[in-house]
Design a protein around this motif. Structure first.
Motif, short mmCIF file in Angstrom:
data_model
loop_
_atom_site.label_atom_id
_atom_site.label_comp_id
_atom_site.label_asym_id
_atom_site.label_seq_id
_atom_site.Cartn_x
_atom_site.Cartn_y
_atom_site.Cartn_z
N ARG A 45 0.85 -1.19 0.00
CA ARG A 45 0.00 0.00 0.00
C ARG A 45 0.89 1.24 0.00
NH1 ARG A 45 -5.00 0.16 4.15
NH2 ARG A 45 -5.19 -1.90 3.15
N ASP A 46 0.65 2.13 -0.95
CA ASP A 46 1.49 3.32 -1.12
C ASP A 46 0.68 4.59 -0.98
OD1 ASP A 46 3.30 1.67 -3.77
OD2 ASP A 46 3.87 1.90 -1.66
N LEU A 47 1.33 5.63 -0.48
CA LEU A 47 0.70 6.94 -0.38
C LEU A 47 0.50 7.54 -1.77
CD1 LEU A 47 -0.23 9.34 1.43
CD2 LEU A 47 2.13 10.17 1.25
N VAL A 48 -0.69 8.06 -2.00
CA VAL A 48 -1.01 8.74 -3.26
C VAL A 48 -1.01 10.24 -3.06
CG1 VAL A 48 -2.76 9.07 -5.04
CG2 VAL A 48 -2.37 6.79 -4.09
N ALA A 49 -1.74 10.70 -2.04
CA ALA A 49 -1.87 12.14 -1.80
C ALA A 49 -2.26 12.36 -0.35
CB ALA A 49 -2.90 12.76 -2.72
N ALA A 50 -1.88 13.51 0.17
CA ALA A 50 -2.20 13.85 1.56
C ALA A 50 -2.54 15.32 1.66
CB ALA A 50 -1.04 13.50 2.48
N ILE A 51 -3.37 15.63 2.65
CA ILE A 51 -3.74 17.03 2.90
C ILE A 51 -3.80 17.23 4.41
CG2 ILE A 51 -6.22 16.50 2.71
CD1 ILE A 51 -6.51 19.35 1.45
N THR A 52 -3.16 18.29 4.86
CA THR A 52 -3.14 18.57 6.29
C THR A 52 -4.40 19.32 6.72
OG1 THR A 52 -2.08 20.72 6.07
CG2 THR A 52 -0.63 18.79 6.14
N SER A 53 -4.50 19.55 8.02
CA SER A 53 -5.63 20.33 8.53
C SER A 53 -5.58 21.76 7.99
CB SER A 53 -5.63 20.33 10.05
OG SER A 53 -4.42 20.87 10.55
N GLY A 54 -4.41 22.22 7.65
CA GLY A 54 -4.25 23.55 7.09
C GLY A 54 -4.32 23.60 5.58
N ALA A 55 -4.69 22.45 4.99
CA ALA A 55 -4.89 22.33 3.54
C ALA A 55 -3.61 22.32 2.73
CB ALA A 55 -5.85 23.39 3.00
N SER A 56 -2.47 22.06 3.37
CA SER A 56 -1.26 21.81 2.61
C SER A 56 -1.33 20.41 2.01
CB SER A 56 -0.03 21.92 3.51
OG SER A 56 0.11 23.23 4.00
N THR A 57 -0.83 20.27 0.79
CA THR A 57 -0.96 18.99 0.10
C THR A 57 0.40 18.47 -0.35
OG1 THR A 57 -1.30 20.11 -2.02
CG2 THR A 57 -3.27 19.55 -0.75
N ASN A 58 0.46 17.16 -0.52
CA ASN A 58 1.61 16.56 -1.18
C ASN A 58 1.14 15.34 -1.94
OD1 ASN A 58 1.72 15.31 1.70
ND2 ASN A 58 2.95 13.93 0.45
N TYR A 59 1.91 14.99 -2.96
CA TYR A 59 1.51 13.94 -3.89
C TYR A 59 2.67 13.01 -4.20
CZ TYR A 59 -2.44 17.04 -4.80
OH TYR A 59 -3.56 17.84 -4.67
N ALA A 60 2.33 11.78 -4.50
CA ALA A 60 3.32 10.88 -5.06
C ALA A 60 3.73 11.39 -6.43
CB ALA A 60 2.74 9.48 -5.19
N ASP A 61 5.00 11.21 -6.77
CA ASP A 61 5.48 11.71 -8.06
C ASP A 61 4.66 11.16 -9.23
OD1 ASP A 61 9.03 11.72 -7.17
OD2 ASP A 61 7.45 13.20 -6.85
N SER A 62 4.20 9.94 -9.10
CA SER A 62 3.50 9.29 -10.20
C SER A 62 2.13 9.91 -10.50
CB SER A 62 3.31 7.80 -9.89
OG SER A 62 2.55 7.63 -8.69
N VAL A 63 1.60 10.71 -9.58
CA VAL A 63 0.27 11.29 -9.81
C VAL A 63 0.29 12.81 -9.87
CG1 VAL A 63 -0.77 9.31 -8.64
CG2 VAL A 63 -0.44 11.45 -7.38
N LYS A 64 1.44 13.42 -9.65
CA LYS A 64 1.52 14.88 -9.68
C LYS A 64 1.05 15.42 -11.03
CE LYS A 64 5.18 15.68 -6.29
NZ LYS A 64 6.60 16.07 -6.08
N GLY A 65 0.21 16.45 -10.95
CA GLY A 65 -0.32 17.05 -12.17
C GLY A 65 -1.55 16.36 -12.70
#
Length: 116
Positions: A45-65
């Motif tokens: 199981r791999d991380l795809v995307a995350a969002i913090t309580s402050g709405a900061s986001t990050n993405y796996a390279d494979s799904v960016k864009g």
């Protein structure tokens, strides 16, 4: 008891779009770190995307864009908009809610199948 219910999965052709939703039954949803993970058959199981309580986001390279994570605190819901889907995006997608960095809670998963 915290419950997460995912929906929105399905079968699409390559290049198509889907929007996943995850409704969280918890009074403190707004302060939870929310994430989407995926697990392809026979893989971890791999991380795809995350969002913090402050709405900061990050993405796996494979799904960016291509993928966008967002949250609606008024609806206790986190979304994953998936565009330009590829066959390699095929997996079970899981929602995670974490309040203390100790792993959090998981939904039951929703299947996404992308055909070429």
């Amino acid at each position: 008891q915290v419950q997460l219910v995912e929906s929105g999965g399905g079968s699409v052709q390559a290049g198509g779009s889907l929007r996943l939703s995850c409704v969280v039954s918890a009074s403190r949803f707004s302060i939870a770190a929310m994430s989407w993970y995926r697990q392809a058959s026979g893989k971890q199981r791999d991380l795809v995307a995350a969002i913090t309580s402050g709405a900061s986001t990050n993405y796996a390279d494979s799904v960016k864009g291509r993928f966008t994570i967002s949250r609606d605190n008024a609806k206790n819901t986190v979304y994953l908009q998936m565009n330009s889907l590829k066959p390699e995006d095929t997996a079970v997608y899981y929602c995670n809610a974490d309040w203390d960095g100790m792993g959090g809670y998981w939904g039951q998963g929703t299947q996404v199948t992308v055909s070429s």
